[in-house]
Design a protein around this motif. Structure first.
Motif, mmCIF file in Angstrom:
data_model
loop_
_atom_site.group_PDB
_atom_site.id
_atom_site.type_symbol
_atom_site.label_atom_id
_atom_site.label_comp_id
_atom_site.label_asym_id
_atom_site.label_seq_id
_atom_site.Cartn_x
_atom_site.Cartn_y
_atom_site.Cartn_z
ATOM 1 N N THR A 166 38.592 -2.011 -39.226
ATOM 2 C CA THR A 166 39.691 -2.141 -38.262
ATOM 3 C C THR A 166 40.958 -1.496 -38.805
ATOM 4 O OG1 THR A 166 38.800 -4.182 -37.313
ATOM 5 C CG2 THR A 166 41.148 -3.754 -36.987
ATOM 6 N N VAL A 190 43.115 1.998 -37.650
ATOM 7 C CA VAL A 190 44.582 2.040 -37.531
ATOM 8 C C VAL A 190 45.124 3.210 -38.356
ATOM 9 C CG1 VAL A 190 46.714 0.843 -38.142
ATOM 10 C CG2 VAL A 190 44.849 -0.421 -37.057
ATOM 11 N N ALA A 224 49.585 2.888 -34.319
ATOM 12 C CA ALA A 224 48.901 1.896 -35.158
ATOM 13 C C ALA A 224 48.338 0.777 -34.283
ATOM 14 C CB ALA A 224 49.862 1.340 -36.202
ATOM 15 N N GLY A 239 45.323 2.028 -32.425
ATOM 16 C CA GLY A 239 44.157 2.052 -33.296
ATOM 17 C C GLY A 239 43.539 0.681 -33.473
ATOM 18 N N TRP A 240 44.393 -0.330 -33.610
ATOM 19 C CA TRP A 240 43.893 -1.699 -33.768
ATOM 20 C C TRP A 240 43.144 -2.137 -32.512
ATOM 21 C CZ3 TRP A 240 44.669 -6.470 -31.426
ATOM 22 C CH2 TRP A 240 44.230 -7.580 -32.155
#
Length: 514
Positions: free
Chosen positions: A126, A130, A485, A488-489
């Motif tokens: 994960t 990110v 970010a 991405g998470w």
């Protein structure tokens, strides 16, 4: 490469592979793969093409040593004073600590996604995703910014020499086109172009330094620059932000691991050579530039209106006007070389994420003729052209806006990723050092993570030094990093929830498994 305003007018954790992974077959064991990219799989980069020297050229050319010593070093001197040469050595030492663990992990993780793969293997997929999204934004922003600098420098030089006014965006567009073609062709051609550019940059600086030493002798080497007490003075924190940014791009050695010959040896060797060369070259060059005037006078001049020309004036005074003129031309070459190096790195991140399905999968295809990430190169070139085009349409300054704004965000993003990667190295080796020393895979990564985290925070609080702006503009420029970010998470959480098997395969494509 990063420039400053004062230079302008001159989850489920990854299962780490066992020790046997490092001893798997390398690209070098298959000569045909190295010599004939067309035999490669359509989603694999051509193997065995890049040697140690090529990697060093990619890294050092991206750092743009002439631009650093002619554009950034005078500003660093003005901000931090006489301790600027020591700051380059200290920054280099910190990055050597980082490289100790970074290259140890490169034996087990050889993926064009570099930081993404390292963080995923060490801290979980994960956080790795990110990091991947931040990496794409960071590298993709730096490239058009440097292309804009090329247009700015080239247009200024043409007007000065001929009186003709050529739009900067036209020259920057030409830079983007040529860089795109070189990025699409076999990667070794880019290495040759970068090698020529780098040799010319370094020779011009060595001539300047030799002229100063021949005239002033040891008087040009003032030991006060290495007095530790100077590091407590005002401005030192801001100076380190400028200095560490001058090394940006050294981590690219790992990006090319899939294409390197004997990556277990090539990547570590090239990384240490590049960092060592840059640290010594920057420190010595800055020290001698200061010695050309005398330490106190150099600091005073660096803080005056003519500060950005400190290095050029030293070249003219101690060697001749011809060298100063040559360096003005070579700074254009330096910008082109940096744009090419960052373009290749950005394209490989796009390729790696396309291959993983974190971006459109078409980006994960390679050119059957050259073995390069052809589709990613086209997308990266299109993005470069878009940024340059927007700059032209909005009639903004190519240096003060396009370059500084894009590079400041990119450099900050890379600094944050370096700190995360250092922590990831420690986590990767925490339960099994795989026969390596505790210093290399425990203490060195931890020290590097702490130092890089401090520098990232300093960069955040001294962001105006990188952008030349204050207030709302800086806040708006910082928005992209946390936004991507967060994206991405969310993507990583969605993949883990909807397709656990695919999530478990992320970052599992390594060169030794091809």
């Amino acid at each position: 490469m990063t420039l400053t305003p004062s230079a302008d007018r001159a989850a489920a954790p990854a299962e780490p592979p066992g020790p046997s992974a490092a001893s798997g077959p390398s690209a070098a064991s298959d000569p045909s793969a190295a010599s004939d990219p067309s035999t490669a799989s359509p989603d694999r980069l051509a193997k065995g093409l890049i040697g140690t020297t090529d990697l060093v050229f990619f890294v050092v050319a991206a750092a743009a040593p002439l631009t650093v010593l002619a554009g950034i070093a005078p500003f660093a001197i003005g901000v931090g004073g006489a301790s600027a040469p020591a700051a380059y050595l200290i920054s280099g030492a910190l990055l050597v600590l980082f490289a100790a663990g970074f290259t140890a992990m490169s034996r087990y993780v050889r993926n064009a996604g570099a930081f993404y793969a390292y963080v995923a293997r060490g801290l979980g997929r994960t956080l790795g995703v990110v990091t991947a999204y931040v990496a794409v934004v960071s590298y993709n922003l730096i490239t058009p910014g440097v292309a804009a600098a090329f247009g700015y420098f080239a247009a200024g030089h043409i007007e000065q020499r001929t009186g003709a006014h050529v739009p900067w965006w036209l020259l920057s567009g030409g830079c983007v086109a040529v860089v795109g073609v070189l990025g699409w062709l076999k990667v070794t051609l880019s290495a040759k172009v970068l090698g020529v550019a780098l040799v010319l940059e370094v020779l011009s600086l060595l001539l300047m330094e030799g002229g100063v030493l021949a005239d002033r002798g040891t008087a040009a080497l003032d030991p006060v620059s290495f007095d530790p007490s100077l590091l407590t003075q005002a401005g030192v924190a801001g100076m380190f932000v400028l200095v560490i940014g001058a090394f940006t791009g050294f981590e690219a050695t790992a990006i090319y691991a899939e294409e390197a010959r004997d990556p277990a040896r090539t990547v570590p060797r090239a990384t240490f050579i590049a960092i060592g060369f840059l640290a010594v070259f920057y420190a010595l060059g800055t020290w001698i530039v200061m010695g050309a005037y005398g330490t106190d006078d150099a600091v005073a001049q660096a803080r005056a209106d003519g500060g950005p020309d400190l290095t050029f004036r030293a070249a003219e005074r101690f060697v001749g006007l011809w060298l100063s003129d040559t360096m003005h031309v070579l700074i254009i070459v330096s910008a082109f070389a940096s744009a090419l190096a960052f373009h290749n790195a950005a394209a490989r991140y796009l390729y790696a994420l396309g291959r993983e399905g974190l971006l459109p999968r078409g980006l994960g295809r390679v050119s059957p003729r050259t073995g390069s990430p052809g589709r990613a190169v086209l997308v990266q070139s299109g993005f470069n052209a878009l940024v340059i085009g927007l700059g032209a349409v909005l009639a903004v300054d190519p240096y003060l806006v396009v370059l500084l704004w894009s590079n400041s965000v990119g450099v900050l993003g890379i600094m944050v990723m370096q700190a995360l990667a250092a922590v990831a190295v420690f986590a990767f080796f925490r339960t099994d050092r795989r026969g390596m020393s505790a210093f290399r895979v425990v203490w060195a990564p931890l020290l590097a993570a702490a130092g890089l985290a401090v520098l990232a925070v300093l960069a955040l609080f001294n962001f105006d030094l990188l952008t030349g702006r204050t207030g709302l503009v800086n806040w708006l420029l910082l928005v992209p990093v946390p936004v991507v970010a967060a994206a991405g998470w969310l993507v990583a959480r969605r993949i883990r929830r909807t397709d656990p098997e695919r999530f478990a395969r992320l970052t599992e494509v390594d060169v030794e498994r091809d």
